[in-house]
Design an enzyme around this catalytic site. Structure first.
Site: not given
Length: 315
Positions: A17, A130
């Site tokens: 990211v 998650d």
């Protein structure tokens, strides 16, 4: 957009990211998926899942790139990064808590609101699979936003059970029924379990695996359950006044309800949100979950962001 990938914010199993800026000056986080690991499923999961959402506690997707094998997701930029860096301290007793108990409590409430929305507020129920501190992002005001829907599953609102060919999630947060199907069916209660493990981690600040902590090497959820059961003081170093104590106890009780071994014994997110926002005296004491502290692992299923928590072993 990312100035040639110069400012990396984080990296996980499916890609990195980067901090970026749109032409209008708006800051964004650009998740570039790993070509070697991503077969397209996580990309499609994320786009399809998050494009159905609109909630203050769910990260906003601005757009995506799909050009040949190049795949990227463009999200709103979250200045304070992930919750993980605020609750994982090597020596918490030697430094001030980075987030006070009021902020931690409000973060827990915000995450619960986001999950309740995913489970009940969308036309299609979204199961995240998650939930962990690494995937909870914080804005300027520490408002939490759930991110990373690469492992998400969709199901009709009237249904809560899903079928999966393989386990998914992160070791330490995976509900036992996800990898041991004779315990129960995989459902939205699997996210509830992950939420509970995360809330207990927020309270314990990694003390569950810290051999130097005041409860030795005993597994934190087991240790804190005994304290509550015997109506003893919490023994958590950063609880400094009665308000802190009330918030910590409320988070612990809710967390312990979430991690009940049998899915049917876990309250839904709507009930857990009521419990978090209600009076501590009205909370029913949870049954004792099955506790086990197996050897420490760093292996994950489907994702590559190691957790300090270990899942309960099932007999």
């Amino acid at each position: 957009m990312t100035n040639k990938y110069r400012d990396k914010l984080s990296e996980g199993g499916f890609g990195a990211v980067y901090k970026g800026k749109l032409s209008d000056g708006c800051l964004v986080a650009v998740k570039v998926l790993n070509k070697a690991k991503d077969n397209g499923e996580s990309f499609l999961n994320e786009v399809v899942s998050i494009s159905r959402t609109s909630h203050v506690n769910i990260v906003t997707l601005f757009g995506f790139c799909f050009e040949g094998r190049k795949r990227a997701l463009i999200y709103e930029f979250m200045p304070n990064g992930s919750l993980e860096k605020f609750i994982r301290q090597e020596n918490p007793s030697d430094s001030n808590r980075q987030l006070n108990w009021e902020t931690l409590y409000q973060i827990a409430v915000g995450i619960a609101r986001g999950l309740e929305y995913l489970h009940q507020g969308c036309n299609t129920r979204i199961l995240h699979f998650d939930i962990k501190p690494h995937n909870i992002l914080l804005d300027d005001d520490f408002c939490p936003k759930t991110s990373d829907f690469g492992l998400a599953k969709l199901c009709p609102r009237k249904e809560s059970m899903v079928s999966m060919a393989d386990a998914r999630g992160t070791i330490g947060y995976i509900a036992p029924e996800v990898f041991c199907r004779n315990i129960g069916r995989v459902s939205h209660k699997s996210d509830v379990y992950s939420f509970g493990m995360m809330v207990l981690e927020m309270v314990g600040e990694r003390e569950n695996v810290n051999a130097e902590s005041n409860h030795g090497s005993e597994y934190f959820p087991q240790w804190i359950y005994k304290r509550l059961e015997l109506d003893e003081e919490l023994g958590i170093w950063s609880v400094r006044n009665e308000d802190d104590k009330q918030r910590a106890r409320k988070m612990i009780v809710v967390g312990l309800w979430c991690i009940q071994t049998t899915p049917s014994n876990r309250p839904p997110m709507s009930k857990l949100l009521e419990m978090l926002q209600g009076n501590l005296d009205s909370l029913e004491f949870p049954p004792k979950p099955f506790f086990s502290s197996p050897p420490r692992l760093s292996t994950e299923v489907d994702v590559d962001s190691p957790s300090s928590l270990i899942p309960y072993q099932i007999p």
